[in-house]
Design an enzyme around this catalytic site. Structure first.
Site, mmCIF file in Angstrom:
data_model
loop_
_atom_site.group_PDB
_atom_site.id
_atom_site.type_symbol
_atom_site.label_atom_id
_atom_site.label_comp_id
_atom_site.label_asym_id
_atom_site.label_seq_id
_atom_site.Cartn_x
_atom_site.Cartn_y
_atom_site.Cartn_z
ATOM 1 N N ASP A 50 6.441 -20.820 109.423
ATOM 2 C CA ASP A 50 7.324 -19.698 109.746
ATOM 3 C C ASP A 50 6.866 -18.441 109.015
ATOM 4 O O ASP A 50 7.437 -17.366 109.186
ATOM 5 C CB ASP A 50 8.799 -20.031 109.496
ATOM 6 C CG ASP A 50 9.092 -20.411 108.058
ATOM 7 O OD1 ASP A 50 8.151 -20.509 107.250
ATOM 8 O OD2 ASP A 50 10.283 -20.612 107.732
ATOM 9 N N SER A 51 5.775 -18.577 108.217
ATOM 10 C CA SER A 51 5.103 -17.388 107.667
ATOM 11 C C SER A 51 4.641 -16.477 108.791
ATOM 12 O O SER A 51 4.312 -15.313 108.552
ATOM 13 C CB SER A 51 3.915 -17.803 106.797
ATOM 14 O OG SER A 51 3.087 -18.723 107.478
ATOM 15 N N ASP A 89 6.981 -25.634 111.450
ATOM 16 C CA ASP A 89 8.081 -25.312 110.540
ATOM 17 C C ASP A 89 9.383 -25.196 111.313
ATOM 18 O O ASP A 89 9.416 -24.599 112.395
ATOM 19 C CB ASP A 89 7.817 -23.946 109.882
ATOM 20 C CG ASP A 89 7.439 -24.075 108.429
ATOM 21 O OD1 ASP A 89 7.785 -25.095 107.801
ATOM 22 O OD2 ASP A 89 6.792 -23.150 107.920
ATOM 23 N N LYS A 119 8.369 -29.529 109.557
ATOM 24 C CA LYS A 119 8.515 -29.344 108.109
ATOM 25 C C LYS A 119 9.863 -28.675 107.842
ATOM 26 O O LYS A 119 10.236 -27.731 108.532
ATOM 27 C CB LYS A 119 7.381 -28.481 107.546
ATOM 28 C CG LYS A 119 7.534 -28.183 106.043
ATOM 29 C CD LYS A 119 6.261 -27.674 105.413
ATOM 30 C CE LYS A 119 5.943 -26.231 105.669
ATOM 31 N NZ LYS A 119 6.980 -25.269 105.222
ATOM 32 N N GLU A 121 12.456 -27.264 104.524
ATOM 33 C CA GLU A 121 12.485 -26.888 103.115
ATOM 34 C C GLU A 121 13.703 -27.511 102.432
ATOM 35 O O GLU A 121 14.760 -27.653 103.050
ATOM 36 C CB GLU A 121 12.560 -25.355 102.983
ATOM 37 C CG GLU A 121 11.328 -24.653 103.544
ATOM 38 C CD GLU A 121 11.344 -23.145 103.326
ATOM 39 O OE1 GLU A 121 12.279 -22.620 102.682
ATOM 40 O OE2 GLU A 121 10.410 -22.490 103.816
ATOM 41 N N GLU A 188 5.051 -25.949 96.534
ATOM 42 C CA GLU A 188 4.661 -24.528 96.525
ATOM 43 C C GLU A 188 5.012 -23.865 95.200
ATOM 44 O O GLU A 188 6.156 -23.937 94.732
ATOM 45 C CB GLU A 188 5.341 -23.785 97.685
ATOM 46 C CG GLU A 188 5.009 -22.294 97.689
ATOM 47 C CD GLU A 188 5.265 -21.578 99.006
ATOM 48 O OE1 GLU A 188 5.626 -22.225 100.000
ATOM 49 O OE2 GLU A 188 5.078 -20.344 99.021
HETATM 50 O O1 KIV Z 1 5.248 -20.966 106.448
HETATM 51 C C1 KIV Z 1 4.237 -21.310 105.829
HETATM 52 O O2 KIV Z 1 3.127 -20.809 106.053
HETATM 53 C C2 KIV Z 1 4.370 -22.357 104.811
HETATM 54 C C3 KIV Z 1 3.190 -22.604 103.927
HETATM 55 C C4 KIV Z 1 3.077 -21.523 102.940
HETATM 56 C C5 KIV Z 1 3.250 -23.933 103.286
HETATM 57 O O3 KIV Z 1 5.394 -22.939 104.690
#
Ligand code: KIV
Length: 270
Positions: A50-51, A89, A119, A121, A188
């Site tokens: 989600d970056s 994510d 993924k 969090e 992280e």
């Molecule tokens: O969103 C993302 O890119 C991430 C990585 C930094 C692990 O969660």
């Protein structure tokens, strides 16, 4: 790279079999072309992070990212990948409200996005969600330490686990996620000795970002390592290319060629 590359796709059990034998290399990707290049290079895991909220969409955090945006980019990445495991994510508030919401949205990332895993969090408090997803056939990667969706609660992007009590909580979080059925955990931004300790305490592989060399694998945001996103470069990023500078030079040369009439040349017209 790719010494043990499977004929088909990287699966959760194949990844887990690398623990203690071979390091896992992971990168983020958000589009078809980049995903195909990363896959060809033999990386085991591609994360549609989600970056993308920051790197692709220009937001100042991951919080505004929607499930529809994640689906759009996960579909593009999945179309470019033959071997790597595609992890998508789950964006902010698509899994926090209820187990039903989490299952429904994770299911869409697998069914419509063709992701292999999702993924989420959060530590021990997230274990019930992880368990519900895994029980419903959805492979889950955990993510603890600096969890960017909690940036407002943390009060900024800070290294986590420096205080003894916080470190203790992170150790417990990792074990709780493993017991809930996560197949791997992203660690992280935490001290290197803590991530090493956590890694050694687990059966499942850890993937570090800003967490030192003791993890079972490493992940970077692709735009950071390619030098495409230069507004802010965290200490843990290693730049493997300066594509941002290359692109700026290419754009300037193109403008010059168009202005001077040297593009298109005889090779470029019919
Ligand atoms: O969103 C993302 O890119 C991430 C990585 C930094 C692990 O969660």
């Amino acid at each position: 790279m790719g010494k043990t590359r499977p004929a088909g796709k990287w699966t959760t059990s194949r990844l887990q079999s690398l623990k203690g034998r071979e390091k896992i290399a992971a990168l983020t990707a958000y589009d078809f072309s980049t995903a195909r290049l990363i896959d060809d290079a033999g990386l085991q895991v591609i994360l549609v992070g989600d970056s993308l909220g920051m790197t692709v969409l220009g937001y100042d955090s991951t919080l505004p990212v929607t499930l529809e945006q994640m689906l759009h980019h996960t579909q593009a990445v999945s179309r470019g990948v033959k071997h790597a495991m595609v992890v998508a994510d789950m964006p902010f508030l698509t899994y926090q409200c209820s187990l039903e919401q989490a299952i429904d949205n994770a299911g869409r990332l697998l069914k419509e996005g063709a992701a292999d895993a999702v993924k989420v969090e959060g530590g021990a408090f997230r274990a019930p969600t992880v368990k519900a997803l895994v029980q419903n056939g959805i492979a889950v990667m955990g993510h603890i330490g600096l969890t960017p969706q909690s940036v407002k609660a943390f009060g900024g992007y800070r290294v986590q686990g420096r205080e003894a009590a916080d470190a203790e909580q992170l150790r417990a979080d990792a074990l709780a996620l493993q017991e809930a059925g996560a197949f791997s955990i992203v660690l992280e931004c935490m001290p290197a000795d803590l991530s090493t300790e956590i890694t050694e305490s687990l059966r499942i592989p850890t993937i570090g970002i800003g967490a030192g060399p003791g993890c079972d694998g490493q992940i970077l945001v692709v735009n950071d390592m390619l030098g495409l996103f230069t507004d802010f470069i965290p200490k843990f990023v290693k730049k493997y290319a300066s594509l941002g500078e290359d692109m700026k030079r290419a754009f300037a040369r193109y403008v010059q060629d168009v202005e001077q009439g040297t593009f298109p040349g005889p090779d470029n017209w019919y």
